[in-house]
Design a protein around this motif. Structure first.
Motif, short mmCIF file in Angstrom:
data_model
loop_
_atom_site.label_atom_id
_atom_site.label_comp_id
_atom_site.label_asym_id
_atom_site.label_seq_id
_atom_site.Cartn_x
_atom_site.Cartn_y
_atom_site.Cartn_z
N ARG A 99 19.44 70.07 -28.41
CA ARG A 99 18.51 68.47 -28.27
C ARG A 99 17.48 68.16 -27.25
N GLY A 100 17.79 69.02 -25.68
CA GLY A 100 17.02 68.77 -24.41
C GLY A 100 15.76 69.84 -25.41
N ILE A 101 15.74 71.01 -25.81
CA ILE A 101 14.86 71.78 -26.25
C ILE A 101 14.31 71.59 -26.62
N LYS A 102 14.56 70.78 -27.60
CA LYS A 102 13.76 70.06 -29.02
C LYS A 102 13.17 68.42 -27.98
N LEU A 103 13.82 67.73 -27.32
CA LEU A 103 12.43 66.92 -26.53
C LEU A 103 11.83 67.14 -25.84
N MET A 104 11.75 68.82 -25.21
CA MET A 104 11.09 69.30 -23.99
C MET A 104 9.30 69.00 -25.21
N LEU A 105 9.93 70.40 -26.21
CA LEU A 105 8.58 70.89 -26.77
C LEU A 105 7.51 69.42 -27.96
N LYS A 106 8.43 68.53 -27.61
CA LYS A 106 7.79 67.23 -28.37
C LYS A 106 7.26 66.39 -27.35
N ASN A 107 7.58 66.69 -25.70
CA ASN A 107 7.02 66.26 -25.03
C ASN A 107 5.58 67.21 -25.06
N ILE A 108 6.27 68.64 -24.79
CA ILE A 108 4.75 69.72 -25.03
C ILE A 108 3.28 69.29 -25.66
N LYS A 109 4.12 68.73 -26.95
CA LYS A 109 2.93 68.55 -27.75
C LYS A 109 2.57 68.03 -27.33
N ALA A 110 3.08 66.05 -27.01
CA ALA A 110 2.51 64.79 -26.78
C ALA A 110 1.49 64.80 -25.91
N ALA A 111 1.49 66.18 -25.12
CA ALA A 111 0.81 66.40 -23.31
C ALA A 111 -0.38 66.55 -24.04
N ARG A 112 -0.74 67.39 -25.27
CA ARG A 112 -1.85 67.61 -25.32
C ARG A 112 -3.10 66.25 -25.59
N ARG A 113 -2.35 65.81 -26.70
CA ARG A 113 -2.97 64.25 -25.61
C ARG A 113 -3.49 63.24 -25.08
N ASN A 114 -2.63 63.32 -23.97
CA ASN A 114 -2.18 62.00 -23.05
C ASN A 114 -2.33 63.18 -21.82
N PRO A 115 -3.51 63.10 -20.80
CA PRO A 115 -3.82 63.67 -19.47
C PRO A 115 -2.52 63.38 -19.00
N VAL A 116 -2.47 62.00 -18.63
CA VAL A 116 -1.28 61.82 -17.27
C VAL A 116 0.45 62.57 -17.65
N LEU A 117 0.36 62.87 -19.04
CA LEU A 117 2.05 63.51 -18.98
C LEU A 117 1.76 65.04 -18.86
N LYS A 118 0.20 65.36 -19.30
CA LYS A 118 -0.13 66.95 -18.50
C LYS A 118 -0.32 67.42 -17.64
N ARG A 119 -0.22 66.18 -16.63
CA ARG A 119 -0.28 65.90 -14.98
C ARG A 119 1.23 66.38 -14.15
N GLN A 120 1.85 65.58 -14.99
CA GLN A 120 3.16 64.87 -14.74
C GLN A 120 4.19 66.38 -15.19
N LEU A 121 4.09 66.97 -16.12
CA LEU A 121 4.67 68.16 -16.44
C LEU A 121 3.49 68.97 -15.96
N ASN A 122 2.89 69.81 -15.60
CA ASN A 122 2.02 70.78 -14.61
C ASN A 122 2.06 69.91 -12.81
N GLU A 123 2.72 69.11 -12.31
CA GLU A 123 3.00 68.71 -11.12
C GLU A 123 3.14 70.03 -10.36
N PRO A 124 4.87 70.05 -10.32
CA PRO A 124 5.98 70.66 -10.10
C PRO A 124 4.73 72.51 -9.34
N PHE A 125 3.64 72.80 -10.13
CA PHE A 125 3.76 74.45 -10.49
C PHE A 125 2.64 74.64 -9.78
N GLU A 126 1.97 73.51 -9.03
CA GLU A 126 0.59 72.68 -8.48
C GLU A 126 0.85 72.89 -6.60
N GLY A 127 -0.17 73.33 -6.28
CA GLY A 127 0.04 73.25 -4.70
C GLY A 127 0.03 74.42 -4.15
#
Length: 127
Positions: A99-127
């Motif tokens: 279920r956790g994998i499924k939810l995260m993949l759903k978020n990844i798909k949603a991030a294609r249309r949501n720049p805020v979500l995309k930024r949140q997902l990438n935040e730990p890897f920046e800097g």
């Protein structure tokens, strides 16, 4: 003291970003190993636009692992004293991971249309 040298670089970035206690590293490593194959299988089935949200599989793998840490710990705690078989415990844990994998993949798909979500997902890897 827990050996922190064995975390994958992306997983270490996540642990550092969220100030994860060293005591949680063994659990993090266990989840990381447990979800790799099913996650890789699902990742390869994603459209390229979704695969590119985090830049690579390793970042997604680390993100999914961290996001499953709490749910996995809670499942282990709840099933520890329950009067159920080891097979039932394993089944509950597998279900939580799936279920956790499924939810995260759903978020990844949603991030294609949501720049805020995309930024949140990438935040730990920046800097």
């Amino acid at each position: 003291m827990t050996d922190t040298q064995n975390l994958a670089p992306e997983l270490q970035q996540i642990a550092d970003f969220y100030n994860l206690e060293n005591e949680a590293y063994d659990g993090l490593r266990s989840i990381y190993e447990a979800v790799e194959q099913p996650l890789r299988h699902d990742f390869e089935r994603l459209p390229a636009s979704a695969q590119n949200i985090l830049g690579n599989f390793e970042r997604l793998h680390a993100s999914v692992t961290y996001n499953l840490l709490g749910a996995t710990a809670e499942t282990l705690r709840l099933t520890q004293d329950a009067d159920i078989s080891e097979e039932q415990r394993a089944s509950h844990l597998e279900s939580v991971l799936a279920r956790g994998i499924k939810l995260m993949l759903k978020n990844i798909k949603a991030a294609r249309r949501n720049p805020v979500l995309k930024r949140q997902l990438n935040e730990p890897f920046e800097g």
